[in-house]
Design a protein around this motif. Structure first.
Motif, PDB file in Angstrom:
ATOM      1  N   TRP A  24      15.290 -10.937  -1.005  1.00  0.00           N
ATOM      2  CA  TRP A  24      13.903 -11.339  -0.762  1.00  0.00           C
ATOM      3  C   TRP A  24      13.010 -10.145  -0.467  1.00  0.00           C
ATOM      4  O   TRP A  24      11.838 -10.128  -0.812  1.00  0.00           O
ATOM      5  N   GLN A  25      13.563  -9.098   0.147  1.00  0.00           N
ATOM      6  CA  GLN A  25      12.771  -7.923   0.487  1.00  0.00           C
ATOM      7  C   GLN A  25      12.119  -7.303  -0.734  1.00  0.00           C
ATOM      8  O   GLN A  25      11.020  -6.781  -0.661  1.00  0.00           O
ATOM      9  N   GLY A  26      12.782  -7.364  -1.891  1.00  0.00           N
ATOM     10  CA  GLY A  26      12.231  -6.765  -3.089  1.00  0.00           C
ATOM     11  C   GLY A  26      11.727  -7.771  -4.118  1.00  0.00           C
ATOM     12  O   GLY A  26      11.357  -7.394  -5.228  1.00  0.00           O
ATOM     13  N   ALA A  27      11.698  -9.044  -3.757  1.00  0.00           N
ATOM     14  CA  ALA A  27      11.315 -10.092  -4.707  1.00  0.00           C
ATOM     15  C   ALA A  27       9.823 -10.070  -5.001  1.00  0.00           C
ATOM     16  O   ALA A  27       9.001  -9.854  -4.116  1.00  0.00           O
ATOM     17  N   ALA A  28       9.494 -10.322  -6.249  1.00  0.00           N
ATOM     18  CA  ALA A  28       8.087 -10.344  -6.672  1.00  0.00           C
ATOM     19  C   ALA A  28       7.296 -11.431  -5.958  1.00  0.00           C
ATOM     20  O   ALA A  28       6.099 -11.273  -5.712  1.00  0.00           O
ATOM     21  N   GLU A  29       7.945 -12.538  -5.600  1.00  0.00           N
ATOM     22  CA  GLU A  29       7.261 -13.640  -4.926  1.00  0.00           C
ATOM     23  C   GLU A  29       6.971 -13.364  -3.449  1.00  0.00           C
ATOM     24  O   GLU A  29       6.202 -14.087  -2.826  1.00  0.00           O
ATOM     25  N   ASN A  30       7.585 -12.342  -2.893  1.00  0.00           N
ATOM     26  CA  ASN A  30       7.418 -12.029  -1.485  1.00  0.00           C
ATOM     27  C   ASN A  30       6.162 -11.200  -1.279  1.00  0.00           C
ATOM     28  O   ASN A  30       6.101 -10.054  -1.718  1.00  0.00           O
ATOM     29  N   PRO A  31       5.141 -11.754  -0.623  1.00  0.00           N
ATOM     30  CA  PRO A  31       3.901 -11.001  -0.422  1.00  0.00           C
ATOM     31  C   PRO A  31       4.125  -9.722   0.375  1.00  0.00           C
ATOM     32  O   PRO A  31       3.419  -8.742   0.178  1.00  0.00           O
ATOM     33  N   GLU A  32       5.114  -9.707   1.257  1.00  0.00           N
ATOM     34  CA  GLU A  32       5.383  -8.507   2.054  1.00  0.00           C
ATOM     35  C   GLU A  32       5.975  -7.388   1.215  1.00  0.00           C
ATOM     36  O   GLU A  32       5.786  -6.228   1.514  1.00  0.00           O
ATOM     37  N   SER A  33       6.685  -7.710   0.136  1.00  0.00           N
ATOM     38  CA  SER A  33       7.282  -6.651  -0.692  1.00  0.00           C
ATOM     39  C   SER A  33       6.193  -5.898  -1.458  1.00  0.00           C
ATOM     40  O   SER A  33       6.338  -4.722  -1.732  1.00  0.00           O
ATOM     41  N   ARG A  34       5.096  -6.571  -1.783  1.00  0.00           N
ATOM     42  CA  ARG A  34       3.989  -5.892  -2.477  1.00  0.00           C
ATOM     43  C   ARG A  34       3.302  -4.891  -1.560  1.00  0.00           C
ATOM     44  O   ARG A  34       2.841  -3.861  -2.005  1.00  0.00           O
ATOM     45  N   ASN A  35       3.256  -5.199  -0.272  1.00  0.00           N
ATOM     46  CA  ASN A  35       2.605  -4.290   0.675  1.00  0.00           C
ATOM     47  C   ASN A  35       3.411  -3.013   0.862  1.00  0.00           C
ATOM     48  O   ASN A  35       2.878  -1.974   1.173  1.00  0.00           O
ATOM     49  N   GLN A  36       4.735  -3.089   0.673  1.00  0.00           N
ATOM     50  CA  GLN A  36       5.578  -1.914   0.847  1.00  0.00           C
ATOM     51  C   GLN A  36       5.368  -0.910  -0.264  1.00  0.00           C
ATOM     52  O   GLN A  36       5.577   0.280  -0.083  1.00  0.00           O
ATOM     53  N   ASP A  37       4.947  -1.375  -1.447  1.00  0.00           N
ATOM     54  CA  ASP A  37       4.727  -0.475  -2.572  1.00  0.00           C
ATOM     55  C   ASP A  37       3.387   0.261  -2.491  1.00  0.00           C
ATOM     56  O   ASP A  37       3.190   1.250  -3.146  1.00  0.00           O
ATOM     57  N   ALA A  38       2.480  -0.247  -1.685  1.00  0.00           N
ATOM     58  CA  ALA A  38       1.121   0.322  -1.604  1.00  0.00           C
ATOM     59  C   ALA A  38       1.108   1.612  -0.831  1.00  0.00           C
ATOM     60  O   ALA A  38       1.918   1.935  -0.047  1.00  0.00           O
TER      61      ALA A  38
END
Length: 89
Positions: A75-89
């Motif tokens: 889940w940490q790297g899943a596209a559906e996880n809004p928190e994983s998108r914040n980690q890439d920013a």
């Protein structure tokens, strides 16, 4: 049924799992995150969710269910996880 109803049912029937539910009427998208899925095949993961909703599916209260399952690590790297998108920013 509302997404909150589906979430409440799943939470009482599958322990130690987080659910993210979208949809309306009798069509729902279920994202389930839990250690319970560790070591299970994709088919076994889906069967676990379907069996938890078997009564509602049989009665027609739930007609269509789209299911995605993850372990917490997945889940940490899943596209559906809004928190994983914040980690890439």
């Amino acid at each position: 049924m509302q997404p909150s109803d589906v979430k409440a049912l799943l939470e009482t029937r599958i322990e130690e799992c987080d659910f993210h539910i979208q949809g309306e009427g009798c069509n729902f998208q279920v994202i389930a995150v839990g250690e319970v899925f560790d070591g299970l095949s994709p088919v076994k993961r889906q069967q676990l969710i379907y069996s938890a909703l078997a009564d509602e599916i049989a009665s027609g209260a739930v007609h269509a269910v789209s299911i995605k399952t993850y372990t917490p690590t997945q889940w940490q790297g899943a596209a559906e996880n809004p928190e994983s998108r914040n980690q890439d920013a």
